[in-house]
Scaffold this motif. Structure first.
Motif, short mmCIF file in Angstrom:
data_model
loop_
_atom_site.label_atom_id
_atom_site.label_comp_id
_atom_site.label_asym_id
_atom_site.label_seq_id
_atom_site.Cartn_x
_atom_site.Cartn_y
_atom_site.Cartn_z
N ASP A 187 0.80 -1.23 0.00
CA ASP A 187 0.00 0.00 0.00
C ASP A 187 0.83 1.28 0.00
N GLN A 188 2.16 1.15 -0.20
CA GLN A 188 3.04 2.33 -0.14
C GLN A 188 2.88 3.07 1.20
N LEU A 189 2.75 2.28 2.26
CA LEU A 189 2.62 2.82 3.61
C LEU A 189 3.93 3.48 4.03
N THR A 190 3.83 4.59 4.72
CA THR A 190 5.01 5.25 5.29
C THR A 190 5.18 4.80 6.73
N VAL A 191 6.35 4.28 7.06
CA VAL A 191 6.59 3.68 8.37
C VAL A 191 7.79 4.32 9.06
N LEU A 192 7.60 4.68 10.32
CA LEU A 192 8.71 5.09 11.18
C LEU A 192 8.65 4.21 12.41
N MET A 193 9.71 3.45 12.63
CA MET A 193 9.70 2.52 13.77
C MET A 193 10.94 2.66 14.64
N VAL A 194 10.71 2.63 15.95
CA VAL A 194 11.79 2.60 16.93
C VAL A 194 12.14 1.14 17.18
N LEU A 195 13.40 0.80 17.02
CA LEU A 195 13.86 -0.57 17.26
C LEU A 195 15.15 -0.55 18.07
N HIS A 196 15.23 -1.44 19.06
CA HIS A 196 16.47 -1.60 19.80
C HIS A 196 17.37 -2.65 19.16
N ASP A 197 16.77 -3.61 18.48
CA ASP A 197 17.54 -4.66 17.83
C ASP A 197 18.10 -4.13 16.51
N LEU A 198 19.39 -3.87 16.46
CA LEU A 198 19.99 -3.27 15.28
C LEU A 198 20.00 -4.22 14.10
N ASN A 199 20.05 -5.51 14.36
CA ASN A 199 20.01 -6.47 13.26
C ASN A 199 18.66 -6.46 12.56
N ALA A 201 16.59 -3.90 12.60
CA ALA A 201 16.50 -2.60 11.95
C ALA A 201 17.19 -2.61 10.59
N ALA A 202 18.36 -3.23 10.53
CA ALA A 202 19.10 -3.29 9.26
C ALA A 202 18.35 -4.13 8.22
N GLN A 203 17.67 -5.17 8.68
CA GLN A 203 16.98 -6.07 7.74
C GLN A 203 15.68 -5.49 7.20
N TYR A 204 14.96 -4.73 8.03
CA TYR A 204 13.60 -4.34 7.65
C TYR A 204 13.44 -2.87 7.25
N CYS A 205 14.41 -2.03 7.53
CA CYS A 205 14.25 -0.59 7.28
C CYS A 205 15.05 -0.16 6.05
N ASP A 206 14.48 0.79 5.30
CA ASP A 206 15.17 1.32 4.13
C ASP A 206 16.34 2.21 4.53
N GLN A 207 16.12 2.99 5.59
CA GLN A 207 17.18 3.84 6.13
C GLN A 207 17.09 3.84 7.65
N LEU A 208 18.19 4.24 8.29
CA LEU A 208 18.25 4.30 9.74
C LEU A 208 18.61 5.71 10.18
N VAL A 209 18.02 6.13 11.30
CA VAL A 209 18.38 7.40 11.93
C VAL A 209 18.93 7.06 13.31
N LEU A 210 20.21 7.31 13.50
CA LEU A 210 20.89 6.99 14.76
C LEU A 210 20.87 8.21 15.67
N ASN A 248 23.23 -10.23 2.60
CA ASN A 248 24.53 -9.56 2.61
C ASN A 248 24.52 -8.22 3.33
N ILE A 249 23.46 -7.92 4.08
CA ILE A 249 23.44 -6.68 4.85
C ILE A 249 24.28 -6.83 6.11
N PRO A 250 24.80 -5.75 6.66
CA PRO A 250 25.63 -5.85 7.86
C PRO A 250 24.80 -6.28 9.08
N GLN A 251 25.39 -7.16 9.87
CA GLN A 251 24.77 -7.63 11.10
C GLN A 251 25.80 -7.60 12.22
N ILE A 252 25.30 -7.59 13.45
CA ILE A 252 26.15 -7.34 14.60
C ILE A 252 26.31 -8.58 15.47
N LEU A 253 27.55 -8.85 15.87
CA LEU A 253 27.83 -9.82 16.92
C LEU A 253 28.51 -9.06 18.04
N LEU A 254 28.14 -9.34 19.29
CA LEU A 254 28.76 -8.69 20.43
C LEU A 254 29.84 -9.59 21.01
#
Length: 254
Positions: A187-199, A201-210, A248-254
């Motif tokens: 539906d070309q929905l516009t989404v702004l989501m707060v996420l703590h899980d950075l992995n 966020a990287a997988q589902y968001c077009d862009q990130l605001v840090l 192939n998107i960046p993901q985080i290991l601690l």
């Protein structure tokens, strides 16, 4: 679609936001990330019209968020929090049907088209078999899926999600975010989501605001944001960055 210009927010003697500016284009999915206390939830409250900025402007669909009437804003914007729907003793069907209320006039009852939309959404979200089940008998993940169905029936142009996957296991996290992504694409929905899980966020968001300490540190793609030195500066810990084996998107290991 969403424009945040030089926004600051002060509560008593503390600045929760300081000169924040960024835009969310129509049909985009933007992830708002950052440590606890960064100002993410405060910004979501401003966007949903619950609070006013101390200075600057927050615009949704070209109009300042605080100047929309509650009902008109609810026709355009849906908000989903980490708590989702409270476990009220009401059926899933009735909870989803509540999403049509912003579109009804005073004393108007739901009609054929409203019921048809509910049926379509129950099918799309896999909730058909839950329709007569009471909310207070569902798990947190199941109620979050009902909350998304209710938002879909609301037919907003903008969806605000404040930590929608908190307290959910990985199966429900993926289920909830897949529903949102499919809805966005369809539906070309516009989404702004707060996420703590950075992995996620990287997988589902077009862009990130840090964000950090009430300020925007950096905005860009996951390639630009999920970077060891940047994250170490904000989170005070140095992660190992690897590549997702399929996307192939960046993901985080601690």
């Amino acid at each position: 679609m969403i424009t945040i210009e030089n926004v600051s927010k002060q509560v008593e003697n503390k600045w929760l936001l300081n000169d924040v500016s960024f835009k969310v284009d129509e049909g985009a999915c933007i992830g708002l990330i950052g440590p606890n206390g960064a100002g993410k939830s405060t910004l979501m409250k401003l966007l949903s019209g619950l609070e006013e900025p101390t200075s600057g402007t927050v615009k949704v669909l070209g109009k300042e968020a605080g100047k929309w009437s509650v009902k008109k804003l609810a026709q355009k914007v849906s908000v989903l929090t980490q708590d989702g729907l409270s476990p009220y003793p009401m059926t899933v069907y009735d909870a989803v049907l509540m999403g049509r209320y912003p579109h009804l006039s005073f004393f108007q009852r739901e009609g054929t088209e409203d019921y048809k939309r509910v049926e379509n959404v129950l099918s799309m979200t896999g909730l058909d078999s839950f329709r007569n089940q009471m909310l207070d008998t569902l798990s947190g993940g199941e109620r979050q899926r009902v909350a998304i169905a209710k938002a879909m029936v609301q037919e907003p142009e903008v969806l605000l999600l404040d930590e929608p996957t908190s307290y959910l296991d990985i199966g429900y996290q993926v289920n909830v975010l897949n529903l949102v992504k499919e809805w966005q694409n369809r539906d070309q929905l516009t989404v702004l989501m707060v996420l703590h899980d950075l992995n996620l966020a990287a997988q589902y968001c077009d862009q990130l605001v840090l964000m950090n300490n009430g300020e925007v540190i950096k905005q860009g793609t996951s390639e630009e944001i999920i970077e060891a030195d940047t994250l170490q500066t904000v989170y005070q810990t140095k992660p190992e960055i690897i590549r997702h084996p399929k996307s192939n998107i960046p993901q985080i290991l601690l």
